[in-house]
Design an enzyme around this catalytic site. Structure first.
Site, PDB file in Angstrom:
ATOM      1  N   CYS A   1      78.838  84.498  64.359  1.00  0.00           N
ATOM      2  CA  CYS A   1      79.577  84.037  63.172  1.00  0.00           C
ATOM      3  C   CYS A   1      79.376  83.985  61.902  1.00  0.00           C
ATOM      4  O   CYS A   1      79.703  83.803  61.098  1.00  0.00           O
ATOM      5  CB  CYS A   1      80.252  83.542  63.907  1.00  0.00           C
ATOM      6  SG  CYS A   1      79.017  81.708  63.693  1.00  0.00           S
TER       7      CYS A   1
ATOM      8  N   CYS B   1      38.087  68.996  53.318  1.00  0.00           N
ATOM      9  CA  CYS B   1      36.762  69.749  51.562  1.00  0.00           C
ATOM     10  C   CYS B   1      37.860  69.868  50.175  1.00  0.00           C
ATOM     11  O   CYS B   1      37.151  70.389  48.856  1.00  0.00           O
ATOM     12  CB  CYS B   1      36.561  71.213  51.987  1.00  0.00           C
ATOM     13  SG  CYS B   1      36.967  72.073  52.364  1.00  0.00           S
TER      14      CYS B   1
ATOM     15  N   ASP C   1      64.331  87.823  50.060  1.00  0.00           N
ATOM     16  CA  ASP C   1      63.819  88.567  51.241  1.00  0.00           C
ATOM     17  C   ASP C   1      63.286  89.084  51.473  1.00  0.00           C
ATOM     18  O   ASP C   1      62.565  89.501  52.037  1.00  0.00           O
ATOM     19  CB  ASP C   1      65.525  89.418  51.281  1.00  0.00           C
ATOM     20  CG  ASP C   1      64.954  90.410  49.546  1.00  0.00           C
ATOM     21  OD1 ASP C   1      64.459  89.873  48.777  1.00  0.00           O
ATOM     22  OD2 ASP C   1      65.830  91.747  50.014  1.00  0.00           O
ATOM     23  N   GLU C   2      62.228  88.527  50.890  1.00  0.00           N
ATOM     24  CA  GLU C   2      60.489  88.545  50.970  1.00  0.00           C
ATOM     25  C   GLU C   2      59.945  87.262  51.264  1.00  0.00           C
ATOM     26  O   GLU C   2      60.173  86.745  51.318  1.00  0.00           O
ATOM     27  CB  GLU C   2      59.645  89.161  49.542  1.00  0.00           C
ATOM     28  CG  GLU C   2      60.844  90.772  49.384  1.00  0.00           C
ATOM     29  CD  GLU C   2      59.630  90.816  47.474  1.00  0.00           C
ATOM     30  OE1 GLU C   2      58.816  90.265  46.998  1.00  0.00           O
ATOM     31  OE2 GLU C   2      60.145  91.873  46.551  1.00  0.00           O
TER      32      GLU C   2
ATOM     33  N   CYS D   1      38.676  75.675  58.909  1.00  0.00           N
ATOM     34  CA  CYS D   1      38.638  75.349  58.218  1.00  0.00           C
ATOM     35  C   CYS D   1      37.743  76.761  57.416  1.00  0.00           C
ATOM     36  O   CYS D   1      37.602  76.814  57.935  1.00  0.00           O
ATOM     37  CB  CYS D   1      38.180  74.004  56.777  1.00  0.00           C
ATOM     38  SG  CYS D   1      37.716  74.532  55.412  1.00  0.00           S
TER      39      CYS D   1
ATOM     40  N   CYS E   1      74.169  83.023  61.302  1.00  0.00           N
ATOM     41  CA  CYS E   1      74.434  83.535  62.473  1.00  0.00           C
ATOM     42  C   CYS E   1      74.840  85.063  63.022  1.00  0.00           C
ATOM     43  O   CYS E   1      75.390  85.728  62.011  1.00  0.00           O
ATOM     44  CB  CYS E   1      75.234  82.801  63.433  1.00  0.00           C
ATOM     45  SG  CYS E   1      75.393  83.023  64.728  1.00  0.00           S
TER      46      CYS E   1
ATOM     47  N   CYS F   1      78.413  77.180  66.588  1.00  0.00           N
ATOM     48  CA  CYS F   1      79.395  78.424  67.913  1.00  0.00           C
ATOM     49  C   CYS F   1      78.559  78.554  68.877  1.00  0.00           C
ATOM     50  O   CYS F   1      78.757  79.098  69.981  1.00  0.00           O
ATOM     51  CB  CYS F   1      79.190  79.738  67.306  1.00  0.00           C
ATOM     52  SG  CYS F   1      78.122  80.713  66.967  1.00  0.00           S
TER      53      CYS F   1
END
Ligand SMILES: [Zn+2]
Ligand SMILES: [Zn+2]
Length: 100
Positions: A7, A92, A80-81, A61, A4, A22
């Protein structure tokens, strides 16, 4: 995982949104609406990849044209990636992945 901005608590996924105790909420980073348009940077996976989850998204597909493929994400590297997205045709059974 997202926190968040108001907070600092961990945001809880709920009904397509991320919510905090919050009162703060934001749209989830997983936007299934966008997945209706098949990504272009996909790559066919030859080896059997474990299918995780039962989320089916209404995209077509790439191989057989069937509408409705399983979709799941795997965090391959650092948190973080962006996670790698996996797709598996319900008809199929071919598997693709998208993302670097
Ligand atoms: Zn908060
Ligand atoms: Zn197919």
């Amino acid at each position: 995982m997202k926190f968040c901005p108001k907070c600092g608590s961990l945001l809880i996924p709920k009904e397509g949104k991320l919510e905090c105790g919050c009162g703060y909420s934001e749209t989830s980073t997983i936007k299934f609406r966008e997945e209706i348009h098949p990504p272009k940077d996909i790559e066919v996976i030859d080896e059997a990849t474990e299918h995780i989850g039962d989320t089916v998204i209404p995209i077509v597909c790439w191989n057989c044209g069937h509408r409705g493929v399983y979709f799941w994400m795997v965090q391959m590297r650092r948190a973080d990636e962006p996670p790698t997205r996996f797709y598996k045709c319900r008809k199929c059974k071919k598997v693709w992945r998208s993302g670097k």
